[in-house]
Design an enzyme around this catalytic site. Structure first.
Site, PDB file in Angstrom:
ATOM      1  N   ILE A  50      19.241   5.950  12.453  1.00  0.00           N
ATOM      2  CA  ILE A  50      18.824   6.373  11.115  1.00  0.00           C
ATOM      3  C   ILE A  50      17.329   6.649  11.098  1.00  0.00           C
ATOM      4  CG2 ILE A  50      18.503   5.540   8.743  1.00  0.00           C
ATOM      5  CD1 ILE A  50      21.175   4.053   9.070  1.00  0.00           C
ATOM      6  N   CYS A 151       8.410  -0.548  -6.341  1.00  0.00           N
ATOM      7  CA  CYS A 151       8.013   0.857  -6.206  1.00  0.00           C
ATOM      8  C   CYS A 151       7.678   1.515  -7.543  1.00  0.00           C
ATOM      9  CB  CYS A 151       9.120   1.651  -5.521  1.00  0.00           C
ATOM     10  SG  CYS A 151       9.312   1.245  -3.775  1.00  0.00           S
ATOM     11  N   LEU A 261      19.268  -4.830  -1.520  1.00  0.00           N
ATOM     12  CA  LEU A 261      19.663  -3.445  -1.760  1.00  0.00           C
ATOM     13  C   LEU A 261      21.167  -3.301  -1.698  1.00  0.00           C
ATOM     14  CD1 LEU A 261      18.545  -0.471  -1.978  1.00  0.00           C
ATOM     15  CD2 LEU A 261      18.708  -0.402   0.488  1.00  0.00           C
TER      16      LEU A 261
END
Length: 460
Positions: A50, A151, A261
């Protein structure tokens, strides 16, 4: 000198600055560390695969795979991470703030408030105390340090500053508020690799995150006139997506902070874009020109949490990559620097370099800023760009210049290898076209699982 406001709220951004550290990590740096400390495993191979297809060319970092902090037998402790955050991170925040002060033509003594944010340190006093001290701000300056906003921190800091500025306006007092975001994320790489090895989970934080400090100065227009604004802040929208607090987060751990997550995050953030934009337009839309009513009418400063966040936004909002050109460019050249990224994107958007990639060659006067954070929190704001000389970087700042000090010298701190501390040549800008994005996800059989993983696992 001109008045520093041209809008109903009287809130103007009069200075911006972004400071990236001097090292640019390519994908092979992560593979080097993984091979050095961990055996091959299915999960590690998935993450490293990835890592080659994130769309990121280089990630900005305070060090390289040879830095002592990430080369001990065990991953660094929170105490070790904090020491590096202070020694290498705070100077970046000071430099970004100095850039914003210089553009605003303000002396440090004129700053009335500091609103700061970070999710990669949690000491008390906070890093903002030391930034204020290094800048020589007045001891009476009002400080606010935001925690737990991840974020979304940059826009959360701007929203908080706006409310403070309006409060001071109500009291008839001037407000010149310095907003600072600082993140040192790459030092968490050993902790993330250890988790991948032990849990065999596909954790991609080590593939995306980078280091950066950024700053803006917000004025409420009261008191002595300053320079013309760069942007006017017209309004904002903040919301929490219900029952999503377990979907996205950043938990404390003895070895740093661990990303929480779920696979639902990309879909959840995609679904909230249109209603958030509709609510923002309900507030500010009636005062906008008729040519600014739908999402494609605006330029977009979207926090580039990951490639899927940007491509989902394109599809949902029916906008193009060029609408988010500064987001793509910052993502490709520097990676995701969490809360510090959005101010860097907003700063970069008004450069001549980015203007050359505007959709159909037409730069938009109005800009929507957007970011997602733990909660899941959604931050959105409307900016009006000054289309005169003050709204354009002249000359446009390059990525190399963004990684240097105020006097234009390269960072001379003591890196492990002096050669590694030198600024790499900047990569020429390229339009973030669909061809470019497709190039990073070529549909070979070997890479199909990578694309699927990126679509379902993303970080904001």
């Amino acid at each position: 000198m001109a008045t520093d406001t041209f809008g109903e709220l009287g809130l103007s951004i009069i200075g911006l600055g972004a400071q990236y550290p001097p090292n640019n990590l390519k994908s092979d740096e992560l593979a080097t560390l993984a091979a050095r400390f961990h055996p091959e495993s299915p999960a590690m191979q998935r993450v490293l695969s990835i890592n080659r297809f994130t769309g990121i060319e280089t990630r900005s970092s305070i060090g390289t795979s040879e830095h002592p902090l990430v080369n001990n037998a065990a991953p660094p402790s929170i105490a070790d991470l904090h020491a590096t955050f202070m020694s290498d991170g705070v100077p970046l925040a000071v430099e970004a703030s100095q850039k914003a002060l210089a553009e605003a033509h303000l002396d440090a003594s004129q700053i009335t408030h500091v609103v700061s944010t970070t999710c990669t340190d949690s000491a008390n006093p906070g890093f903002d105390h030391y930034v204020a001290k290094e800048l020589g701000l007045a001891q009476s300056v009002e400080k606010v340090l935001l925690h737990g906003v991840g974020c979304a921190g940059g826009l959360a800091a701007l929203r908080t500053a706006a409310n403070l500025a309006l409060g001071h306006r109500f009291r008839g007092r001037p407000a010149r508020i310095l907003c600072v975001a600082l993140e040192i994320s790459t030092t968490l790489v050993r902790s993330e690799l250890e988790s991948i090895d032990k849990t065999q989970e596909t954790r991609i934080g080590a593939c995306l995150f980078s280091d950066c400090a950024s700053a803006v100065i917000l004025s409420n227009g009261v008191g002595e006139a300053t320079v013309e604004p760069v942007y006017e802040l017209l309004g904002w929208d903040h919301r929490i997506i219900p029952d999503t607090e377990n979907e996205l987060g950043f938990d404390a751990d003895p070895l740093g902070w661990k990303v929480v997550l779920s696979q639902r995050v990309p879909k959840l953030t995609e679904q909230v874009l249109e209603p958030a934009f509709a609510d923002l337009m309900a507030t500010v839309g009636p005062n906008l020109p008729e040519t600014y009513q739908t999402a494609p009418d605006f330029d977009w400063a979207m926090h580039p949490g990951g490639l899927t966040i940007l491509t989902n936004a394109e599809r949902t909002l029916k906008i193009s990559a060029e609408h988010m050109r500064a987001s793509y460019h910052r993502y490709m050249q520097h990676g995701n620097s969490s809360s510090a990224t959005i101010f860097s994107v907003i700063d970069h958007l008004r450069s001549k370099e980015m203007d050359s990639y505007a959709p159909d060659g037409r730069v938009k006067e109005y800009v929507v800023g957007c970011a997602f954070g733990p909660g899941i929190a959604v931050e959105m704001c409307m900016l009006k760009r000054n289309m005169g000389p003050r709204g354009v970087q002249t000359p446009p700042e390059t990525d190399s210049e963004a990684s240097r000090s105020e006097v234009g010298e390269e960072d001379d701190r003591d890196w492990t290898n002096p050669e590694e501390g030198k600024q790499l040549p900047s990569v020429p800008a390229e339009a973030p076209s669909e061809e470019m994005r497709n190039e990073t996800t070529a549909p070979t059989r070997e890479e199909e699982f990578v694309n699927e993983a990126l679509a379902s696992v993303d970080l904001d």
